[in-house]
Scaffold this motif. Structure first.
Motif, PDB file in Angstrom:
ATOM      1  N   HIS A   1       1.204   3.218  -7.319  1.00 27.47           N
ATOM      2  CA  HIS A   1      -0.221   3.947  -7.679  1.00 27.47           C
ATOM      3  C   HIS A   1      -0.277   5.065  -8.619  1.00 27.47           C
ATOM      4  O   HIS A   1       0.835   5.453  -9.269  1.00 27.47           O
ATOM      5  CB  HIS A   1      -0.362   4.884  -6.242  1.00 27.47           C
ATOM      6  CG  HIS A   1      -0.930   4.157  -4.964  1.00 27.47           C
ATOM      7  ND1 HIS A   1      -0.196   3.816  -3.946  1.00 27.47           N
ATOM      8  CD2 HIS A   1      -1.915   3.355  -4.820  1.00 27.47           C
ATOM      9  CE1 HIS A   1      -0.895   3.062  -3.121  1.00 27.47           C
ATOM     10  NE2 HIS A   1      -2.119   2.868  -3.353  1.00 27.47           N
TER      11      HIS A   1
ATOM     12  N   CYS B   1       1.828  -1.222  -3.595  1.00 21.84           N
ATOM     13  CA  CYS B   1       2.709  -0.186  -4.581  1.00 21.84           C
ATOM     14  C   CYS B   1       4.101  -0.217  -4.287  1.00 21.84           C
ATOM     15  O   CYS B   1       4.159  -0.186  -2.910  1.00 21.84           O
ATOM     16  CB  CYS B   1       1.969   1.285  -4.262  1.00 21.84           C
ATOM     17  SG  CYS B   1       2.920   2.664  -4.882  1.00 21.84           S
TER      18      CYS B   1
ATOM     19  N   CYS C   1       5.285   3.611  -2.276  1.00 22.21           N
ATOM     20  CA  CYS C   1       4.877   3.980  -0.920  1.00 22.21           C
ATOM     21  C   CYS C   1       4.955   2.828  -0.288  1.00 22.21           C
ATOM     22  O   CYS C   1       4.695   3.218   1.105  1.00 22.21           O
ATOM     23  CB  CYS C   1       3.610   5.204  -0.933  1.00 22.21           C
ATOM     24  SG  CYS C   1       2.331   4.018  -1.251  1.00 22.21           S
TER      25      CYS C   1
ATOM     26  N   CYS D   1       4.277   8.535  -5.932  1.00 23.07           N
ATOM     27  CA  CYS D   1       4.910   7.192  -5.838  1.00 23.07           C
ATOM     28  C   CYS D   1       5.865   6.843  -6.739  1.00 23.07           C
ATOM     29  O   CYS D   1       6.733   6.104  -6.385  1.00 23.07           O
ATOM     30  CB  CYS D   1       3.688   6.236  -5.856  1.00 23.07           C
ATOM     31  SG  CYS D   1       2.201   6.467  -4.343  1.00 23.07           S
TER      32      CYS D   1
HETATM   33 ZN   LIG Z   1       1.955   4.129  -3.713  1.00 25.58          ZN
END
Ligand SMILES: [Zn+2]
Length: 94
Positions: free
Chosen positions: A46, A7, A10, A51
């Protein structure tokens, strides 16, 4: 074998099924690729609004896209993710 992707919000890795793919268009904009069929290089976030916000506030190139998206392009992608209701997890959490 479940594909594992990172991702770009994050920085955590997870199964591809829990991530939303997006691609960089030639004009510098970012577009959701829900079916994961678009050609070219893609990146993943995500299905979680937190995020997307992290990604929108980040600077610097996205390695997997090999581009450095502008802040407006990042914000526009977040809005598109919101509009497409990609953030199921975030909505349930409130
Ligand atoms: Zn994430």
């Amino acid at each position: 074998v479940t594909p594992i992707r990172t991702c770009v919000g994050c920085g955590q890795r997870g199964p591809q099924a829990g991530l939303v793919r997006f691609v960089a268009a030639g004009d510098g904009s970012l577009a959701i690729d829900r079916d994961r069929r678009a050609g070219g290089r893609g990146a993943y976030l995500h299905a979680d609004a937190s995020c997307w916000r992290s990604f929108a506030g980040r600077r610097g190139p996205v390695r997997s896209l090999r581009v450095n998206p502008s802040r407006p392009a990042r914000v526009t992608l977040c809005e598109a993710l919101d509009a497409a209701r990609c953030g199921d997890r975030a909505e349930r959490r409130g």
